[in-house]
Design a protein around this motif. Structure first.
Motif, PDB file in Angstrom:
ATOM      1  N   HIS A 101       0.813  -1.221   0.000  1.00 53.55           N
ATOM      2  CA  HIS A 101       0.000   0.000   0.000  1.00 53.55           C
ATOM      3  C   HIS A 101       0.844   1.267   0.000  1.00 53.55           C
ATOM      4  N   VAL A 102       2.085   1.183   0.467  1.00 48.72           N
ATOM      5  CA  VAL A 102       2.920   2.387   0.525  1.00 48.72           C
ATOM      6  C   VAL A 102       3.088   3.018  -0.849  1.00 48.72           C
ATOM      7  N   TRP A 103       3.016   2.216  -1.912  1.00 46.14           N
ATOM      8  CA  TRP A 103       3.160   2.739  -3.274  1.00 46.14           C
ATOM      9  C   TRP A 103       1.862   3.381  -3.742  1.00 46.14           C
ATOM     10  N   THR A 104       0.739   2.785  -3.373  1.00 46.96           N
ATOM     11  CA  THR A 104      -0.554   3.406  -3.678  1.00 46.96           C
ATOM     12  C   THR A 104      -0.680   4.747  -2.973  1.00 46.96           C
ATOM     13  N   ALA A 105      -0.137   4.823  -1.764  1.00 49.43           N
ATOM     14  CA  ALA A 105      -0.251   6.036  -0.961  1.00 49.43           C
ATOM     15  C   ALA A 105       0.728   7.123  -1.380  1.00 49.43           C
ATOM     16  N   LEU A 106       1.700   6.816  -2.231  1.00 44.46           N
ATOM     17  CA  LEU A 106       2.609   7.849  -2.709  1.00 44.46           C
ATOM     18  C   LEU A 106       1.816   8.979  -3.368  1.00 44.46           C
ATOM     19  N   PRO A 107       2.228  10.215  -3.194  1.00 39.06           N
ATOM     20  CA  PRO A 107       1.502  11.312  -3.843  1.00 39.06           C
ATOM     21  C   PRO A 107       1.754  11.413  -5.339  1.00 39.06           C
ATOM     22  N   VAL A 108       2.765  10.695  -5.843  1.00 35.61           N
ATOM     23  CA  VAL A 108       3.103  10.733  -7.271  1.00 35.61           C
ATOM     24  C   VAL A 108       2.874   9.349  -7.878  1.00 35.61           C
ATOM     25  N   ALA A 126       3.343  -5.515  -6.816  1.00 36.39           N
ATOM     26  CA  ALA A 126       3.118  -4.880  -8.120  1.00 36.39           C
ATOM     27  C   ALA A 126       1.735  -4.253  -8.203  1.00 36.39           C
ATOM     28  N   LEU A 127       0.754  -4.852  -7.537  1.00 41.26           N
ATOM     29  CA  LEU A 127      -0.608  -4.316  -7.570  1.00 41.26           C
ATOM     30  C   LEU A 127      -0.707  -2.989  -6.827  1.00 41.26           C
ATOM     31  N   GLY A 128       0.286  -2.661  -6.005  1.00 41.67           N
ATOM     32  CA  GLY A 128       0.290  -1.362  -5.344  1.00 41.67           C
ATOM     33  C   GLY A 128       0.637  -0.227  -6.289  1.00 41.67           C
ATOM     34  N   ALA A 129       1.104  -0.567  -7.497  1.00 40.56           N
ATOM     35  CA  ALA A 129       1.487   0.451  -8.473  1.00 40.56           C
ATOM     36  C   ALA A 129       0.259   1.063  -9.131  1.00 40.56           C
ATOM     37  N   ASP A 130       0.439   2.250  -9.683  1.00 36.81           N
ATOM     38  CA  ASP A 130      -0.616   2.887 -10.475  1.00 36.81           C
ATOM     39  C   ASP A 130      -0.692   2.282 -11.869  1.00 36.81           C
ATOM     40  N   ILE A 131       0.464   1.871 -12.393  1.00 36.82           N
ATOM     41  CA  ILE A 131       0.580   1.330 -13.747  1.00 36.82           C
ATOM     42  C   ILE A 131       1.548   0.163 -13.689  1.00 36.82           C
ATOM     43  N   ARG A 132       1.222  -0.923 -14.414  1.00 34.86           N
ATOM     44  CA  ARG A 132       2.126  -2.066 -14.501  1.00 34.86           C
ATOM     45  C   ARG A 132       2.478  -2.326 -15.971  1.00 34.86           C
ATOM     46  N   ILE A 133       3.772  -2.339 -16.255  1.00 35.63           N
ATOM     47  CA  ILE A 133       4.266  -2.720 -17.579  1.00 35.63           C
ATOM     48  C   ILE A 133       4.974  -4.059 -17.409  1.00 35.63           C
ATOM     49  N   ILE A 145      -2.906 -19.661  -2.532  1.00 33.51           N
ATOM     50  CA  ILE A 145      -3.714 -20.853  -2.287  1.00 33.51           C
ATOM     51  C   ILE A 145      -2.875 -22.123  -2.399  1.00 33.51           C
ATOM     52  N   ARG A 146      -1.803 -22.089  -3.189  1.00 33.98           N
ATOM     53  CA  ARG A 146      -0.942 -23.272  -3.337  1.00 33.98           C
ATOM     54  C   ARG A 146      -0.181 -23.578  -2.049  1.00 33.98           C
ATOM     55  N   TRP A 147      -0.090 -22.590  -1.182  1.00 32.70           N
ATOM     56  CA  TRP A 147       0.577 -22.778   0.115  1.00 32.70           C
ATOM     57  C   TRP A 147      -0.443 -22.816   1.248  1.00 32.70           C
ATOM     58  N   GLY A 148      -1.716 -22.985   0.894  1.00 35.09           N
ATOM     59  CA  GLY A 148      -2.765 -23.051   1.897  1.00 35.09           C
ATOM     60  C   GLY A 148      -3.100 -21.717   2.523  1.00 35.09           C
ATOM     61  N   LEU A 149      -2.867 -20.634   1.765  1.00 34.79           N
ATOM     62  CA  LEU A 149      -3.025 -19.291   2.308  1.00 34.79           C
ATOM     63  C   LEU A 149      -3.968 -18.463   1.445  1.00 34.79           C
ATOM     64  N   ILE A 150      -4.144 -17.214   1.813  1.00 36.13           N
ATOM     65  CA  ILE A 150      -4.919 -16.237   1.045  1.00 36.13           C
ATOM     66  C   ILE A 150      -4.052 -15.015   0.797  1.00 36.13           C
ATOM     67  N   PRO A 151      -4.342 -14.219  -0.237  1.00 43.82           N
ATOM     68  CA  PRO A 151      -3.624 -12.948  -0.409  1.00 43.82           C
ATOM     69  C   PRO A 151      -3.997 -12.004   0.726  1.00 43.82           C
ATOM     70  N   ASP A 152      -2.978 -11.531   1.463  1.00 41.23           N
ATOM     71  CA  ASP A 152      -3.255 -10.696   2.644  1.00 41.23           C
ATOM     72  C   ASP A 152      -2.421  -9.426   2.634  1.00 41.23           C
ATOM     73  N   MET A 153      -1.982  -9.013   1.428  1.00 47.45           N
ATOM     74  CA  MET A 153      -1.176  -7.800   1.301  1.00 47.45           C
ATOM     75  C   MET A 153      -1.922  -6.780   0.437  1.00 47.45           C
ATOM     76  N   THR A 154      -3.187  -6.569   0.743  1.00 52.75           N
ATOM     77  CA  THR A 154      -4.139  -5.684   0.050  1.00 52.75           C
ATOM     78  C   THR A 154      -4.686  -6.303  -1.228  1.00 52.75           C
ATOM     79  N   GLY A 155      -4.270  -7.518  -1.555  1.00 53.46           N
ATOM     80  CA  GLY A 155      -4.695  -8.127  -2.813  1.00 53.46           C
ATOM     81  C   GLY A 155      -6.187  -8.331  -2.937  1.00 53.46           C
ATOM     82  N   THR A 156      -6.881  -8.665  -1.838  1.00 49.51           N
ATOM     83  CA  THR A 156      -8.317  -8.909  -1.942  1.00 49.51           C
ATOM     84  C   THR A 156      -9.083  -7.635  -2.305  1.00 49.51           C
ATOM     85  N   GLN A 157      -8.524  -6.478  -2.008  1.00 49.61           N
ATOM     86  CA  GLN A 157      -9.136  -5.203  -2.398  1.00 49.61           C
ATOM     87  C   GLN A 157      -8.803  -4.866  -3.846  1.00 49.61           C
TER      88      GLN A 157
END
Length: 266
Positions: A101-108, A126-133, A145-157
């Motif tokens: 989220h720190v990248w989403t929160a950047l003012p630029v 990478a999903l925290g970026a404004d643009i992905r190339i 899910i392959r490790w028995g887990l869920i995305p917990d780094m803002t991915g579900t949003q």
């Protein structure tokens, strides 16, 4: 940065940020989490910053959590929680969430240049970026899910916002790997390029050449769109445009356009 997990160089307002653990495919450990968060927080206050590019040293962007973290989980330990970070009052509280989220929160604007693997937590960064190339042969996956887990780094949003709820569920439930080309087709990335870092830096320099006040205002508005009531969003538009019209940098943009020259912004 801790153990030089993250490196930064700034040229003419463009920050070139790189994950610097290529021997481990830039995998995430507590030091990497701390390095990402601290770098993003420091850049948020960097004078004259216009745009940021985030990439990985070596062939991979980020392969996700390192094996030590998975091994610790078998004993109920969460190594990311041990990252050496000061408390925050922002919406993202956990270390992993803050690293994305720190990248989403950047003012630029922030552009992620993705090569090789962007798996699990690496994809969420990478999903925290404004643009992905992305490289056409990059590999992206919601791999938790392959490790028995869920995305917990803002991915579900962010996943739902980018690809829609149904597609986000499919990718999350299966951990299916996508090529860079398919990621663009699904809306997970902006475009493919055989050299994502060069393309991202070129785009960052292009952004750095326009009114920085307008860019920051646009990012604020686009981030709030769909997340606040429509009346509030439209009121925010009017507040931002009112502050821009007649401001020194806006006047310079108009003058440069009429005079057919490069603008010089303050």
């Amino acid at each position: 940065m801790p153990e030089q997990r993250v490196t930064v160089s700034i040229t003419e307002g463009v920050a070139d940020v790189r994950l610097a653990r290529p021997e481990k495919r830039n995998a995430l450990d507590p030091a990497m989490f701390a390095g990402l968060v601290r770098t993003g927080e420091e850049l948020a206050h960097e004078p004259g910053l216009r745009a940021v590019v985030l990439s990985g040293e070596g062939p991979d962007f980020c392969a996700g959590l390192d094996f030590g973290s998975f091994q610790a989980m078998r004993d109920g330990q969460r190594l990311s929680a041990t990252a050496d970070l000061a408390p925050t009052d922002g919406p993202a509280q956990a270390s992993g969430q803050r690293a994305a989220h720190v990248w989403t929160a950047l003012p630029v604007p922030m552009i992620a240049a993705v090569t090789g693997n962007a798996l699990g937590g690496g994809l969420q960064i990478a999903l925290g970026a404004d643009i992905r190339i992305v490289a056409p042969d990059a590999v992206l996956a919601v791999l938790e899910i392959r490790w028995g887990l869920i995305p917990d780094m803002t991915g579900t949003q962010v996943l739902v916002e980018l690809v829609g709820r149904e597609r986000a569920k499919e990718l999350t439930f299966t951990g299916r790997r996508l090529s860079g080309t398919e990621a663009v087709e699904l809306g997970l990335a902006s475009r493919v390029d055989p050299d994502p870092r060069t393309a991202a830096l070129a785009l960052a320099r292009e952004i750095a050449g326009v009114n920085p006040d307008a860019v920051r205002a646009a990012k604020r508005l686009l981030e709030s769109s769909g997340r606040i009531p429509l009346r509030d969003q439209l009121a925010a538009e009017q507040k931002e445009i009112g502050a821009l019209i007649g401001s020194p940098n806006q006047r310079e943009a108009v003058a440069a356009g009429f005079e057919k020259r490069a603008p010089v912004f303050g």
